[in-house]
Design a protein around this motif. Structure first.
Motif, PDB file in Angstrom:
ATOM      1  N   ARG A  71       0.899  -1.161   0.021  1.00 48.57           N
ATOM      2  CA  ARG A  71       0.105   0.116   0.045  1.00 48.57           C
ATOM      3  C   ARG A  71       1.076   1.153   0.045  1.00 48.57           C
ATOM      4  N   ALA A  72       0.160   2.317  -0.559  1.00 53.04           N
ATOM      5  CA  ALA A  72       0.616   3.665  -0.519  1.00 53.04           C
ATOM      6  C   ALA A  72      -0.095   4.554   0.293  1.00 53.04           C
ATOM      7  N   ASN A  73       0.301   4.832   1.675  1.00 47.93           N
ATOM      8  CA  ASN A  73      -0.466   5.446   2.498  1.00 47.93           C
ATOM      9  C   ASN A  73      -0.861   6.992   2.360  1.00 47.93           C
ATOM     10  N   ALA A  74      -0.011   7.481   1.542  1.00 48.86           N
ATOM     11  CA  ALA A  74       0.001   9.009   1.197  1.00 48.86           C
ATOM     12  C   ALA A  74      -1.101   9.073   0.294  1.00 48.86           C
ATOM     13  N   LYS A  75      -1.276   7.784  -0.458  1.00 47.58           N
ATOM     14  CA  LYS A  75      -2.268   7.793  -1.591  1.00 47.58           C
ATOM     15  C   LYS A  75      -3.580   7.075  -1.478  1.00 47.58           C
ATOM     16  N   ASN A  76      -3.530   6.619  -0.058  1.00 46.88           N
ATOM     17  CA  ASN A  76      -4.605   5.526  -0.004  1.00 46.88           C
ATOM     18  C   ASN A  76      -4.875   4.352  -0.844  1.00 46.88           C
ATOM     19  N   THR A  77      -3.928   3.937  -1.144  1.00 49.24           N
ATOM     20  CA  THR A  77      -4.062   3.254  -2.293  1.00 49.24           C
ATOM     21  C   THR A  77      -3.234   1.822  -1.986  1.00 49.24           C
ATOM     22  N   VAL A  78      -4.011   0.469  -2.329  1.00 50.30           N
ATOM     23  CA  VAL A  78      -3.467  -0.719  -2.099  1.00 50.30           C
ATOM     24  C   VAL A  78      -3.365  -1.579  -3.501  1.00 50.30           C
ATOM     25  N   TYR A  79      -2.372  -2.019  -3.596  1.00 50.41           N
ATOM     26  CA  TYR A  79      -1.853  -3.127  -4.674  1.00 50.41           C
ATOM     27  C   TYR A  79      -1.908  -4.563  -4.428  1.00 50.41           C
ATOM     28  N   LEU A  80      -2.129  -5.205  -5.405  1.00 48.32           N
ATOM     29  CA  LEU A  80      -2.088  -6.794  -5.201  1.00 48.32           C
ATOM     30  C   LEU A  80      -1.532  -7.194  -6.399  1.00 48.32           C
ATOM     31  N   GLN A  81      -0.225  -7.725  -6.228  1.00 50.93           N
ATOM     32  CA  GLN A  81       0.465  -8.467  -7.380  1.00 50.93           C
ATOM     33  C   GLN A  81       0.234 -10.066  -7.346  1.00 50.93           C
TER      34      GLN A  81
END
Length: 122
Positions: A71-81
């Motif tokens: 996740r990128a907390n600054a962007k409130n974004t989560v990724y799943l590879q």
């Protein structure tokens, strides 16, 4: 409301890879958990992987070692590879964000994305 915008997914052959991303916006509690759930046809929705704002991760046994959540907390974004995909990974993948504004014994606040289809062909 906390809209969750998902992207990624699609069709891939067994053994292939895909990536998903999900961006949350709005009024978000700083201490939260973001994650991915999936639902296969005729089955219940299940947790795939989650990550807290403190970067503590949790994986379903079926994906551990093949999927990586970040996740990128600054962007409130989560990724799943997702790697080494197999047909059992097929399903609709839903992004989730949740938190406990009053502590662990208080009510849970959570929001869901609309889902993105992942199809793995054999």
């Amino acid at each position: 409301q906390v809209p969750l915008v998902e992207s990624g997914g699609g069709l891939v052959q067994a053994g292939g890879s895909l990536s998903l991303s999900c961006a949350a916006s709005g009024s978000i509690f700083s201490s939260n958990t973001m994650g991915w759930y999936r639902q296969a046809p005729g089955k219940q929705r299940e947790l795939v992987a989650s990550v807290t704002s403190g970067d503590i991760t949790n994986y379903a046994d079926s994906v551990r070692g093949r999927f990586t959540i970040s996740r990128a907390n600054a962007k409130n974004t989560v990724y799943l590879q997702m790697y080494s995909l197999n047909p059992e990974d097929t399903g609709v993948y839903y992004c989730n964000i949740n938190w406990y504004p009053l502590g662990a014994r208080g009510p849970k606040v959570e929001y869901w994305g609309q889902g993105t289809q992942v199809t793995v062909s054999s």
